[in-house]
Design an enzyme around this catalytic site. Sequence first.
Site, mmCIF file in Angstrom:
data_model
loop_
_atom_site.group_PDB
_atom_site.id
_atom_site.type_symbol
_atom_site.label_atom_id
_atom_site.label_comp_id
_atom_site.label_asym_id
_atom_site.label_seq_id
_atom_site.Cartn_x
_atom_site.Cartn_y
_atom_site.Cartn_z
ATOM 1 N N PHE A 1 54.518 3.426 29.551
ATOM 2 C CA PHE A 1 54.220 2.071 29.120
ATOM 3 C C PHE A 1 55.543 1.366 28.861
ATOM 4 C CE2 PHE A 1 52.323 -1.288 26.566
ATOM 5 C CZ PHE A 1 51.131 -1.511 27.245
ATOM 6 N N ALA B 1 53.620 6.137 24.513
ATOM 7 C CA ALA B 1 54.225 6.903 23.426
ATOM 8 C C ALA B 1 53.192 7.695 22.639
ATOM 9 C CB ALA B 1 55.000 5.974 22.501
ATOM 10 N N TYR B 2 52.004 7.130 22.470
ATOM 11 C CA TYR B 2 50.939 7.810 21.731
ATOM 12 C C TYR B 2 50.590 9.152 22.369
ATOM 13 C CZ TYR B 2 46.408 8.601 19.528
ATOM 14 O OH TYR B 2 45.358 9.137 18.836
ATOM 15 N N ASP B 3 50.751 9.257 23.677
ATOM 16 C CA ASP B 3 50.404 10.461 24.421
ATOM 17 C C ASP B 3 51.510 11.518 24.418
ATOM 18 O OD1 ASP B 3 47.950 9.143 25.421
ATOM 19 O OD2 ASP B 3 49.420 7.873 26.443
ATOM 20 N N ILE C 1 58.061 1.017 22.180
ATOM 21 C CA ILE C 1 56.870 0.411 21.599
ATOM 22 C C ILE C 1 57.253 -0.990 21.144
ATOM 23 C CG2 ILE C 1 55.088 0.575 19.827
ATOM 24 C CD1 ILE C 1 55.777 3.575 19.592
ATOM 25 N N ASP D 1 50.412 -8.907 19.222
ATOM 26 C CA ASP D 1 49.748 -9.872 18.348
ATOM 27 C C ASP D 1 49.043 -9.223 17.160
ATOM 28 O OD1 ASP D 1 50.554 -11.909 20.048
ATOM 29 O OD2 ASP D 1 48.729 -11.795 21.249
ATOM 30 N N THR D 2 48.939 -7.902 17.153
ATOM 31 C CA THR D 2 48.273 -7.179 16.072
ATOM 32 C C THR D 2 49.219 -6.109 15.535
ATOM 33 O OG1 THR D 2 47.346 -5.461 17.510
ATOM 34 C CG2 THR D 2 46.057 -7.508 17.254
ATOM 35 N N HIS E 1 48.920 -3.045 16.152
ATOM 36 C CA HIS E 1 48.716 -1.905 17.036
ATOM 37 C C HIS E 1 50.007 -1.106 17.239
ATOM 38 C CE1 HIS E 1 46.675 0.373 20.166
ATOM 39 N NE2 HIS E 1 47.696 0.150 20.967
ATOM 40 N N ARG F 1 68.236 -1.321 23.905
ATOM 41 C CA ARG F 1 68.301 -0.002 23.282
ATOM 42 C C ARG F 1 68.012 1.149 24.259
ATOM 43 N NH1 ARG F 1 66.602 -3.681 19.554
ATOM 44 N NH2 ARG F 1 67.406 -3.466 17.437
#
Length: 133
Positions: A11, A43-45, A68, A72-73, A75, A115
């Site tokens: 992602f 990244a979650y995976d 990451i 808008d949230t 998340h 970065r």
Amino acid sequence: MVRLGLVVAEFNRDVTEEMEAAAKARADELDVEIVETVHVPGAYDSPLAADRLARRDDVDAVTVVGAIKSGDTDHDQVIGNAMAQGLTDVSLDRDTPVTLGVTGPGMSMDEARARTDYGAAALDGAVDLVEEL
């Protein structure tokens, strides 16, 4: 020779491809062998892939890279916290260094692009931990 597993979150691929390249370039500079590179959706995976690599006898440490960015949230915060805790658990459960080269959460794409060297820095950390421990 230090032998590493590398996990790359896809992602935000335009950023993570550069992070992967930076990690691989640093591995070449340090004469470190990247035994296997595993690409995951995000990244979650990464904790599951890091765990699989950390189980291997031919892997001394695992380096994880990803980006990451904020949205808008909240998340990105949820993803970042879950990922960091998961990777910490893998490192402690497997008694294997797992280094975090994931930037964010809470950053823009411009900040993420600035970065990409975190890929190399995380690999440096993995090598340092293997040598120290």
